[in-house]
Design a protein around this motif. Structure first.
Motif, PDB file in Angstrom:
ATOM      1  N   ILE A  44       0.835  -1.200   0.000  1.00  0.00           N
ATOM      2  CA  ILE A  44       0.000   0.000   0.000  1.00  0.00           C
ATOM      3  C   ILE A  44       0.869   1.249   0.000  1.00  0.00           C
ATOM      4  O   ILE A  44       0.611   2.222  -0.731  1.00  0.00           O
ATOM      5  CB  ILE A  44      -0.941   0.006   1.221  1.00  0.00           C
ATOM      6  CG1 ILE A  44      -1.882  -1.198   1.183  1.00  0.00           C
ATOM      7  CG2 ILE A  44      -1.744   1.305   1.265  1.00  0.00           C
ATOM      8  CD1 ILE A  44      -2.810  -1.226   0.007  1.00  0.00           C
ATOM      9  N   LEU A  45       1.921   1.252   0.813  1.00  0.00           N
ATOM     10  CA  LEU A  45       2.835   2.394   0.849  1.00  0.00           C
ATOM     11  C   LEU A  45       3.504   2.599  -0.513  1.00  0.00           C
ATOM     12  O   LEU A  45       3.634   3.738  -0.988  1.00  0.00           O
ATOM     13  CB  LEU A  45       3.894   2.178   1.926  1.00  0.00           C
ATOM     14  CG  LEU A  45       3.435   2.386   3.373  1.00  0.00           C
ATOM     15  CD1 LEU A  45       4.415   1.711   4.345  1.00  0.00           C
ATOM     16  CD2 LEU A  45       3.331   3.875   3.688  1.00  0.00           C
ATOM     17  N   ALA A  46       3.931   1.514  -1.148  1.00  0.00           N
ATOM     18  CA  ALA A  46       4.599   1.612  -2.447  1.00  0.00           C
ATOM     19  C   ALA A  46       3.686   2.241  -3.486  1.00  0.00           C
ATOM     20  O   ALA A  46       4.087   3.151  -4.226  1.00  0.00           O
ATOM     21  CB  ALA A  46       5.051   0.227  -2.903  1.00  0.00           C
ATOM     22  N   GLN A  47       2.454   1.764  -3.560  1.00  0.00           N
ATOM     23  CA  GLN A  47       1.515   2.293  -4.543  1.00  0.00           C
ATOM     24  C   GLN A  47       1.268   3.782  -4.318  1.00  0.00           C
ATOM     25  O   GLN A  47       1.226   4.573  -5.271  1.00  0.00           O
ATOM     26  CB  GLN A  47       0.191   1.529  -4.464  1.00  0.00           C
ATOM     27  CG  GLN A  47      -0.858   2.029  -5.458  1.00  0.00           C
ATOM     28  CD  GLN A  47      -2.188   1.316  -5.274  1.00  0.00           C
ATOM     29  OE1 GLN A  47      -2.476   0.801  -4.209  1.00  0.00           O
ATOM     30  NE2 GLN A  47      -2.995   1.304  -6.317  1.00  0.00           N
ATOM     31  N   SER A  48       1.118   4.167  -3.075  1.00  0.00           N
ATOM     32  CA  SER A  48       0.810   5.566  -2.763  1.00  0.00           C
ATOM     33  C   SER A  48       1.995   6.478  -3.032  1.00  0.00           C
ATOM     34  O   SER A  48       1.846   7.559  -3.610  1.00  0.00           O
ATOM     35  CB  SER A  48       0.381   5.685  -1.292  1.00  0.00           C
ATOM     36  OG  SER A  48      -0.773   4.915  -1.031  1.00  0.00           O
ATOM     37  N   ILE A  49       3.198   6.058  -2.616  1.00  0.00           N
ATOM     38  CA  ILE A  49       4.381   6.899  -2.805  1.00  0.00           C
ATOM     39  C   ILE A  49       4.693   7.074  -4.286  1.00  0.00           C
ATOM     40  O   ILE A  49       5.071   8.171  -4.734  1.00  0.00           O
ATOM     41  CB  ILE A  49       5.581   6.289  -2.061  1.00  0.00           C
ATOM     42  CG1 ILE A  49       5.352   6.377  -0.542  1.00  0.00           C
ATOM     43  CG2 ILE A  49       6.877   6.999  -2.438  1.00  0.00           C
ATOM     44  CD1 ILE A  49       6.358   5.605   0.282  1.00  0.00           C
ATOM     45  N   ARG A  50       4.522   6.034  -5.065  1.00  0.00           N
ATOM     46  CA  ARG A  50       4.868   6.110  -6.485  1.00  0.00           C
ATOM     47  C   ARG A  50       3.934   7.000  -7.284  1.00  0.00           C
ATOM     48  O   ARG A  50       4.290   7.424  -8.390  1.00  0.00           O
ATOM     49  CB  ARG A  50       4.906   4.697  -7.075  1.00  0.00           C
ATOM     50  CG  ARG A  50       6.127   3.900  -6.624  1.00  0.00           C
ATOM     51  CD  ARG A  50       6.029   2.445  -6.959  1.00  0.00           C
ATOM     52  NE  ARG A  50       7.235   1.718  -6.522  1.00  0.00           N
ATOM     53  CZ  ARG A  50       7.300   0.417  -6.360  1.00  0.00           C
ATOM     54  NH1 ARG A  50       6.237  -0.339  -6.609  1.00  0.00           N
ATOM     55  NH2 ARG A  50       8.427  -0.155  -5.957  1.00  0.00           N
ATOM     56  N   GLN A  51       2.742   7.292  -6.761  1.00  0.00           N
ATOM     57  CA  GLN A  51       1.865   8.201  -7.479  1.00  0.00           C
ATOM     58  C   GLN A  51       1.857   9.599  -6.851  1.00  0.00           C
ATOM     59  O   GLN A  51       1.078  10.464  -7.260  1.00  0.00           O
ATOM     60  CB  GLN A  51       0.443   7.653  -7.550  1.00  0.00           C
ATOM     61  CG  GLN A  51      -0.308   7.609  -6.247  1.00  0.00           C
ATOM     62  CD  GLN A  51      -1.700   6.979  -6.406  1.00  0.00           C
ATOM     63  OE1 GLN A  51      -1.938   6.209  -7.343  1.00  0.00           O
ATOM     64  NE2 GLN A  51      -2.602   7.328  -5.518  1.00  0.00           N
ATOM     65  N   ALA A  52       2.748   9.842  -5.886  1.00  0.00           N
ATOM     66  CA  ALA A  52       2.865  11.172  -5.294  1.00  0.00           C
ATOM     67  C   ALA A  52       3.198  12.193  -6.374  1.00  0.00           C
ATOM     68  O   ALA A  52       4.060  11.981  -7.219  1.00  0.00           O
ATOM     69  CB  ALA A  52       3.956  11.173  -4.227  1.00  0.00           C
ATOM     70  N   GLY A  53       2.501  13.329  -6.365  1.00  0.00           N
ATOM     71  CA  GLY A  53       2.752  14.384  -7.331  1.00  0.00           C
ATOM     72  C   GLY A  53       2.163  14.145  -8.702  1.00  0.00           C
ATOM     73  O   GLY A  53       2.406  14.917  -9.632  1.00  0.00           O
ATOM     74  N   TYR A  54       1.371  13.072  -8.845  1.00  0.00           N
ATOM     75  CA  TYR A  54       0.773  12.775 -10.159  1.00  0.00           C
ATOM     76  C   TYR A  54      -0.178  13.885 -10.579  1.00  0.00           C
ATOM     77  O   TYR A  54      -0.913  14.448  -9.767  1.00  0.00           O
ATOM     78  CB  TYR A  54       0.022  11.451 -10.108  1.00  0.00           C
ATOM     79  CG  TYR A  54      -0.825  11.203 -11.337  1.00  0.00           C
ATOM     80  CD1 TYR A  54      -0.250  10.734 -12.510  1.00  0.00           C
ATOM     81  CD2 TYR A  54      -2.193  11.476 -11.329  1.00  0.00           C
ATOM     82  CE1 TYR A  54      -1.013  10.514 -13.645  1.00  0.00           C
ATOM     83  CE2 TYR A  54      -2.966  11.260 -12.455  1.00  0.00           C
ATOM     84  CZ  TYR A  54      -2.375  10.784 -13.609  1.00  0.00           C
ATOM     85  OH  TYR A  54      -3.147  10.577 -14.722  1.00  0.00           O
ATOM     86  N   HIS A  55      -0.164  14.210 -11.898  1.00  0.00           N
ATOM     87  CA  HIS A  55      -1.105  15.164 -12.482  1.00  0.00           C
ATOM     88  C   HIS A  55      -1.845  14.495 -13.619  1.00  0.00           C
ATOM     89  O   HIS A  55      -1.233  13.826 -14.453  1.00  0.00           O
ATOM     90  CB  HIS A  55      -0.373  16.394 -13.027  1.00  0.00           C
ATOM     91  CG  HIS A  55       0.268  17.217 -11.967  1.00  0.00           C
ATOM     92  ND1 HIS A  55      -0.437  18.041 -11.137  1.00  0.00           N
ATOM     93  CD2 HIS A  55       1.570  17.332 -11.596  1.00  0.00           C
ATOM     94  CE1 HIS A  55       0.397  18.641 -10.307  1.00  0.00           C
ATOM     95  NE2 HIS A  55       1.626  18.216 -10.555  1.00  0.00           N
ATOM     96  N   ASP A  56      -3.147  14.684 -13.658  1.00  0.00           N
ATOM     97  CA  ASP A  56      -3.937  14.155 -14.756  1.00  0.00           C
ATOM     98  C   ASP A  56      -3.559  14.852 -16.061  1.00  0.00           C
ATOM     99  O   ASP A  56      -3.594  14.277 -17.135  1.00  0.00           O
ATOM    100  CB  ASP A  56      -5.428  14.341 -14.454  1.00  0.00           C
ATOM    101  CG  ASP A  56      -6.296  13.502 -15.375  1.00  0.00           C
ATOM    102  OD1 ASP A  56      -5.792  12.502 -15.914  1.00  0.00           O
ATOM    103  OD2 ASP A  56      -7.474  13.846 -15.565  1.00  0.00           O
ATOM    104  N   ASN A  57      -3.178  16.120 -15.938  1.00  0.00           N
ATOM    105  CA  ASN A  57      -2.752  16.907 -17.100  1.00  0.00           C
ATOM    106  C   ASN A  57      -1.249  17.101 -16.998  1.00  0.00           C
ATOM    107  O   ASN A  57      -0.742  17.700 -16.063  1.00  0.00           O
ATOM    108  CB  ASN A  57      -3.470  18.262 -17.106  1.00  0.00           C
ATOM    109  CG  ASN A  57      -3.088  19.102 -18.313  1.00  0.00           C
ATOM    110  OD1 ASN A  57      -2.169  18.755 -19.059  1.00  0.00           O
ATOM    111  ND2 ASN A  57      -3.793  20.198 -18.509  1.00  0.00           N
ATOM    112  N   ALA A  58      -0.510  16.610 -17.989  1.00  0.00           N
ATOM    113  CA  ALA A  58       0.952  16.677 -17.927  1.00  0.00           C
ATOM    114  C   ALA A  58       1.460  18.115 -17.917  1.00  0.00           C
ATOM    115  O   ALA A  58       2.582  18.380 -17.487  1.00  0.00           O
ATOM    116  CB  ALA A  58       1.557  15.917 -19.117  1.00  0.00           C
ATOM    117  N   GLY A  59       0.649  19.072 -18.377  1.00  0.00           N
ATOM    118  CA  GLY A  59       1.089  20.459 -18.410  1.00  0.00           C
ATOM    119  C   GLY A  59       0.805  21.219 -17.138  1.00  0.00           C
ATOM    120  O   GLY A  59       1.112  22.399 -17.036  1.00  0.00           O
TER     121      GLY A  59
END
Length: 274
Positions: A44-59
């Motif tokens: 659970i920690l791995a999945q959450s940390i790896r998507q930290a800072g994710y943006h739906d819009n790359a811009g």
């Protein structure tokens, strides 16, 4: 008389063997459950940390607040974000806060497994005690109408976090040193922001924050099993999850907590969305 003595000896031997077998059974079962709990928590920690800072819009520009932040030796209220924090539970355990953006297609989920579609989403990990007094690693997230908190694993003795900082200029995405949350906060306190107004200075300070240099997260979790699951005759141990972090000494625990099997789980995860 001889027959009675022999019978008593056989009974004593049988009882001793039964107690030893029962202790071995308890230890094996508890060890398996602790291992399963540790692996589940790390997943659970791995999945959450790896998507930290994710943006739906790359811009989309860098998010506010930083993708990864944390608190040392603290706990949280179940229904509030993270301020003010509460006194730490379970041997000065830490708080890990992960910020990201939801996805319209439902592909992004929080630490509880629920879809996130909003502009600001959170997966927050901290340790708190359940109603029965057992310490739990909890996942905190924003529900439909308010904050919610769910237990991930029980039997937590300690949860410690270090943050890998990229100190290079220009940055190369590789951690040069691993620091505690308190150390990063102290470094941020030395920042001299620029700007004509207080708002501009706050924005400049936030952009220069060392939290934005976090490129990896190192976690350590100490879990224990049920009462009586400790192997008979085993020596009490002292666990130092990270150098310089609060150690967990079994000799200082109440007797019921001493008589439990324990395992340490550690992992380091890269922050992908820099």
């Amino acid at each position: 008389m001889v027959a009675s003595t022999v019978g008593l000896l056989l009974t004593l031997v049988a009882t001793t063997m039964l107690l030893a077998a029962n202790a071995s059974y308890l230890n094996t079962g508890a060890s398996t459950r602790v291992d399963d709990s540790g692996r589940f928590a790390l997943a659970i920690l791995a999945q959450s940390i790896r998507q930290a800072g994710y943006h739906d819009n790359a811009g989309t520009p860098a998010v506010e607040p930083a993708a990864i932040t944390g608190l040392d030796a603290a706990s949280l209220r179940p229904r509030r974000l993270h301020r003010p924090s509460m006194p730490a539970e379970a041997n000065r355990s830490d708080v890990l806060l992960i910020h990201f953006t939801g996805s319209a297609d439902g592909a992004i989920v929080n630490c509880a497994g629920f879809d996130e579609t909003g502009e600001h989403a959170w997966s927050i990990f901290y340790v708190a005690k359940a109603d029965d007094g057992e310490a739990e690693l909890r996942c905190k997230y924003k529900g439909a109408s308010s904050w919610a908190s769910d237990a991930i694993v029980r039997g937590v003795d300690s949860f410690q976090v270090l943050y890998g900082i990229d100190t290079d200029t220009p940055r190369d995405g590789i951690a040069n040193q691993y620091l505690t949350a308190s150390t990063i906060a102290a470094l941020d306190g030395e920042i001299d922001p620029v700007g004509a107004t207080a708002e501009e200075r706050d924005r400049d300070r936030a952009q220069k924050s060392n939290w934005r240099r976090v490129v990896a997260v190192r976690v350590a979790l100490l879990l224990h099993g049920e009462f009586g699951s400790r192997p008979p005759g085993s020596l009490l141990q002292r666990y130092e999850l990270f150098e310089g972090e609060p150690a967990v000494d079994e000799a200082m625990m109440p007797t019921p907590l001493q008589r439990r099997v324990r395992r340490v789980f550690t992992a380091t995860y890269a922050v992908r969305n820099l």
